[in-house]
Design a protein around this motif. Structure first.
Motif, PDB file in Angstrom:
ATOM      1  N   LEU A  31       1.085  -1.367  -0.245  1.00 44.22           N
ATOM      2  CA  LEU A  31       0.002   0.243  -0.248  1.00 44.22           C
ATOM      3  C   LEU A  31       1.144   1.461  -0.210  1.00 44.22           C
ATOM      4  O   LEU A  31       1.595   1.482   0.603  1.00 44.22           O
ATOM      5  CB  LEU A  31      -0.796  -0.156   1.302  1.00 44.22           C
ATOM      6  CG  LEU A  31      -2.245  -1.132   1.258  1.00 44.22           C
ATOM      7  CD1 LEU A  31      -2.742  -0.988   2.554  1.00 44.22           C
ATOM      8  CD2 LEU A  31      -2.577  -1.165   0.179  1.00 44.22           C
ATOM      9  N   THR A  32      -0.063   1.970  -0.628  1.00 40.77           N
ATOM     10  CA  THR A  32       1.154   3.183  -1.059  1.00 40.77           C
ATOM     11  C   THR A  32      -0.029   4.773  -0.269  1.00 40.77           C
ATOM     12  O   THR A  32      -0.822   4.226  -0.016  1.00 40.77           O
ATOM     13  CB  THR A  32       1.358   4.593  -2.343  1.00 40.77           C
ATOM     14  OG1 THR A  32       2.185   3.180  -2.811  1.00 40.77           O
ATOM     15  CG2 THR A  32       1.725   5.226  -2.116  1.00 40.77           C
ATOM     16  N   ILE A  33       0.841   5.489   1.106  1.00 42.56           N
ATOM     17  CA  ILE A  33      -0.508   5.749   1.542  1.00 42.56           C
ATOM     18  C   ILE A  33      -0.254   7.356   1.711  1.00 42.56           C
ATOM     19  O   ILE A  33       0.815   7.190   1.771  1.00 42.56           O
ATOM     20  CB  ILE A  33      -1.027   5.645   3.414  1.00 42.56           C
ATOM     21  CG1 ILE A  33      -1.022   3.865   3.670  1.00 42.56           C
ATOM     22  CG2 ILE A  33      -2.004   6.305   4.078  1.00 42.56           C
ATOM     23  CD1 ILE A  33      -1.004   3.160   4.674  1.00 42.56           C
ATOM     24  N   HIS A  34      -1.157   8.176   1.082  1.00 47.73           N
ATOM     25  CA  HIS A  34      -1.177   9.469   0.666  1.00 47.73           C
ATOM     26  C   HIS A  34      -1.821  10.000   2.535  1.00 47.73           C
ATOM     27  O   HIS A  34      -3.435   9.937   2.005  1.00 47.73           O
ATOM     28  CB  HIS A  34      -1.133  10.083  -0.332  1.00 47.73           C
ATOM     29  CG  HIS A  34      -0.955   9.538  -1.527  1.00 47.73           C
ATOM     30  ND1 HIS A  34       0.747   9.117  -1.901  1.00 47.73           N
ATOM     31  CD2 HIS A  34      -1.229   7.879  -1.815  1.00 47.73           C
ATOM     32  CE1 HIS A  34       0.663   8.930  -2.754  1.00 47.73           C
ATOM     33  NE2 HIS A  34      -0.513   7.821  -2.866  1.00 47.73           N
ATOM     34  N   ASP A  35      -1.215  10.924   2.684  1.00 49.42           N
ATOM     35  CA  ASP A  35      -2.131  11.563   4.108  1.00 49.42           C
ATOM     36  C   ASP A  35      -2.259  13.223   4.032  1.00 49.42           C
ATOM     37  O   ASP A  35      -1.126  13.696   3.594  1.00 49.42           O
ATOM     38  CB  ASP A  35      -1.493  11.658   5.585  1.00 49.42           C
ATOM     39  CG  ASP A  35      -1.514  10.072   6.042  1.00 49.42           C
ATOM     40  OD1 ASP A  35      -2.773   9.760   5.990  1.00 49.42           O
ATOM     41  OD2 ASP A  35      -0.415   9.624   6.880  1.00 49.42           O
ATOM     42  N   ARG A  36      -3.748  13.563   3.722  1.00 50.33           N
ATOM     43  CA  ARG A  36      -3.870  14.849   2.712  1.00 50.33           C
ATOM     44  C   ARG A  36      -4.094  16.106   3.854  1.00 50.33           C
ATOM     45  O   ARG A  36      -3.964  15.568   5.532  1.00 50.33           O
ATOM     46  CB  ARG A  36      -4.902  15.069   1.911  1.00 50.33           C
ATOM     47  CG  ARG A  36      -5.060  13.940   0.762  1.00 50.33           C
ATOM     48  CD  ARG A  36      -3.673  13.986  -0.159  1.00 50.33           C
ATOM     49  NE  ARG A  36      -3.893  13.097  -1.454  1.00 50.33           N
ATOM     50  CZ  ARG A  36      -4.162  13.307  -1.911  1.00 50.33           C
ATOM     51  NH1 ARG A  36      -5.459  13.984  -2.566  1.00 50.33           N
ATOM     52  NH2 ARG A  36      -3.999  12.268  -3.439  1.00 50.33           N
ATOM     53  N   VAL A  37      -3.767  16.997   3.648  1.00 49.18           N
ATOM     54  CA  VAL A  37      -4.297  18.081   4.701  1.00 49.18           C
ATOM     55  C   VAL A  37      -5.491  17.585   4.873  1.00 49.18           C
ATOM     56  O   VAL A  37      -6.354  18.239   4.083  1.00 49.18           O
ATOM     57  CB  VAL A  37      -3.652  19.833   4.320  1.00 49.18           C
ATOM     58  CG1 VAL A  37      -4.459  20.795   4.757  1.00 49.18           C
ATOM     59  CG2 VAL A  37      -1.871  19.730   3.549  1.00 49.18           C
ATOM     60  N   GLY A  38      -5.732  17.981   6.413  1.00 43.52           N
ATOM     61  CA  GLY A  38      -7.189  18.561   7.034  1.00 43.52           C
ATOM     62  C   GLY A  38      -7.407  17.198   7.189  1.00 43.52           C
ATOM     63  O   GLY A  38      -8.104  16.738   7.576  1.00 43.52           O
ATOM     64  N   GLY A  39      -6.643  16.126   6.943  1.00 42.24           N
ATOM     65  CA  GLY A  39      -6.920  14.001   7.491  1.00 42.24           C
ATOM     66  C   GLY A  39      -7.542  13.168   6.259  1.00 42.24           C
ATOM     67  O   GLY A  39      -7.447  12.010   7.218  1.00 42.24           O
ATOM     68  N   ALA A  40      -7.682  13.996   5.734  1.00 42.21           N
ATOM     69  CA  ALA A  40      -8.340  13.166   4.229  1.00 42.21           C
ATOM     70  C   ALA A  40      -7.233  11.764   4.329  1.00 42.21           C
ATOM     71  O   ALA A  40      -5.340  12.048   4.197  1.00 42.21           O
ATOM     72  CB  ALA A  40      -8.326  13.728   3.232  1.00 42.21           C
ATOM     73  N   ARG A  41      -7.210  10.887   3.672  1.00 40.76           N
ATOM     74  CA  ARG A  41      -6.193   9.716   3.647  1.00 40.76           C
ATOM     75  C   ARG A  41      -6.524   9.378   2.016  1.00 40.76           C
ATOM     76  O   ARG A  41      -7.552   8.720   1.949  1.00 40.76           O
ATOM     77  CB  ARG A  41      -6.232   8.761   4.483  1.00 40.76           C
ATOM     78  CG  ARG A  41      -5.683   7.653   4.585  1.00 40.76           C
ATOM     79  CD  ARG A  41      -4.903   6.750   5.698  1.00 40.76           C
ATOM     80  NE  ARG A  41      -3.720   6.907   6.305  1.00 40.76           N
ATOM     81  CZ  ARG A  41      -3.004   6.891   7.629  1.00 40.76           C
ATOM     82  NH1 ARG A  41      -4.313   5.370   7.920  1.00 40.76           N
ATOM     83  NH2 ARG A  41      -2.525   7.547   7.934  1.00 40.76           N
ATOM     84  N   VAL A  42      -5.244   9.150   1.525  1.00 36.40           N
ATOM     85  CA  VAL A  42      -5.652   8.194   0.688  1.00 36.40           C
ATOM     86  C   VAL A  42      -4.964   7.082  -0.025  1.00 36.40           C
ATOM     87  O   VAL A  42      -3.388   7.270   0.050  1.00 36.40           O
ATOM     88  CB  VAL A  42      -5.501   9.030  -1.270  1.00 36.40           C
ATOM     89  CG1 VAL A  42      -6.137   8.269  -2.683  1.00 36.40           C
ATOM     90  CG2 VAL A  42      -6.545  10.265  -1.256  1.00 36.40           C
ATOM     91  N   ILE A  43      -5.368   5.773  -0.437  1.00 37.50           N
ATOM     92  CA  ILE A  43      -4.608   4.624  -0.381  1.00 37.50           C
ATOM     93  C   ILE A  43      -4.465   4.069  -1.526  1.00 37.50           C
ATOM     94  O   ILE A  43      -5.896   3.473  -2.258  1.00 37.50           O
ATOM     95  CB  ILE A  43      -5.441   3.399   0.700  1.00 37.50           C
ATOM     96  CG1 ILE A  43      -4.789   4.154   2.736  1.00 37.50           C
ATOM     97  CG2 ILE A  43      -3.993   2.962   1.041  1.00 37.50           C
ATOM     98  CD1 ILE A  43      -5.979   3.689   3.045  1.00 37.50           C
ATOM     99  N   ASP A  44      -3.066   4.094  -2.078  1.00 34.09           N
ATOM    100  CA  ASP A  44      -2.868   3.068  -3.281  1.00 34.09           C
ATOM    101  C   ASP A  44      -3.191   1.840  -2.761  1.00 34.09           C
ATOM    102  O   ASP A  44      -1.760   0.980  -2.342  1.00 34.09           O
ATOM    103  CB  ASP A  44      -2.474   3.534  -3.993  1.00 34.09           C
ATOM    104  CG  ASP A  44      -2.337   5.270  -4.325  1.00 34.09           C
ATOM    105  OD1 ASP A  44      -3.743   5.333  -4.895  1.00 34.09           O
ATOM    106  OD2 ASP A  44      -1.013   6.151  -4.882  1.00 34.09           O
TER     107      ASP A  44
END
Length: 284
Positions: A31-44
């Motif tokens: 998994l590649t985990i991207h933590d965005r500003v504001g707490g959102a998270r995108v997981i590839d």
């Protein structure tokens, strides 16, 4: 030694004590985990990664050394090999092979295989567990707990529950009144379990107070107290497991007719409502 598993690696078939009691399988998903500003998270999801497959065993007998050397030769060759057992199939390369020469006829070993490809057929659909099988397995576990507890009244109540369940051919086809003939002995056993659990907890609580630890108490009393606490701890653990198992049985049986309709009435009683709605006053 009789074995019920055929384990092969390349053209090598393991036998007897060479076959382990357990072989782990599975792994991770990259998994590649991207933590965005504001707490959102995108997981590839990047794809599955099989963990190394490793196990240990013992080469025993006149050919033990020869078999160990052959397997070590497969390690040195570093070639992809077919690994299979039960329903599992992989292409692997031997990552490590360690063997201890204790006697020429006794060589413990440990092997680690890196997975090149997982060729195990996927299971894409699975049927829901059969209610009778689930209840039967829970009943078997409950009997084991009750046997270990060894309390007379509890054993008698468990006997009644076994008799009630034994009289059922198929739970899904029973009416609510018939299900009650099983739910009632379950409730009776759980009530007795609560009594025994409270008693065991009382012994444990008493041992942790000053009354159980006063220095003027004779050594024999301390020893007896320790035995009592040990027994209470054992009983408490088994009673908790027994209650959880019975609770699960109770919930499963109760859910068979659990999706009924709701009625709001003025006056009357449950027996009359059950008689009008189900045709049987005992289905209340």
């Amino acid at each position: 030694m009789k074995v019920d598993t055929t384990l092969t690696l390349g053209d090598f078939t393991f036998s007897r004590y060479e076959i382990p009691e357990q072989i782990p399988f599975g792994g991770e998903h990259r998994l590649t985990i991207h933590d965005r500003v504001g707490g959102a998270r995108v997981i590839d999801a990047m794809g599955a990664a099989s963990a190394p497959i490793e196990w240990s065993g013992i080469f025993i007998g006149a050919q033990a050394l020869e078999r160990a050397l052959y397997l070590d030769g497969l390690r040195k060759a570093g070639k992809p090999l077919a690994l299979s057992w039960s329903e599992f199939a992989f292409t692997v390369v031997i990552q490590s092979f360690h063997c201890e020469f204790k006697r020429f006829y006794r060589l413990p070993y440990r092997i680690v295989c890196a997975v090149v490809e997982d060729q195990t057929a996927p299971v894409e659909a699975i049927a829901a567990p059969d209610m009778d099988q689930v209840i039967g397995e829970d009943m078997q576990a409950a009997n084991e707990y009750a046997k270990d507890i060894g309390h007379g009244k509890l054993s008698t109540l468990m006997g009644g529950l076994n008799q009630a369940i034994g009289a059922v051919s198929r739970f899904a086809t029973l009416t609510q009144s018939a299900l009650n003939t099983v739910l009632e002995p379950i409730a009776a056993v759980r009530t007795q379990v609560s009594v025994l659990l409270e008693s065991a907890n009382g012994v444990i609580r008493n041992a942790t107070t000053l009354g159980g630890l006063l220095p003027e108490n004779p050594a024999a009393q301390h020893i007896n107290g320790l035995f009592s606490v040990t027994d209470a701890l054992f009983q408490s653990s088994h009673l908790i497991h027994l209650d959880r198992t019975l609770g699960r049985m109770q919930a499963n049986i109760g859910a068979i007719h659990g999706r009924g309709k709701s009625l709001t009435v003025a006056g009357g009683n449950l027996y009359r409502i059950a008689a009008d709605e189900y045709g049987n006053a005992m289905d209340w």
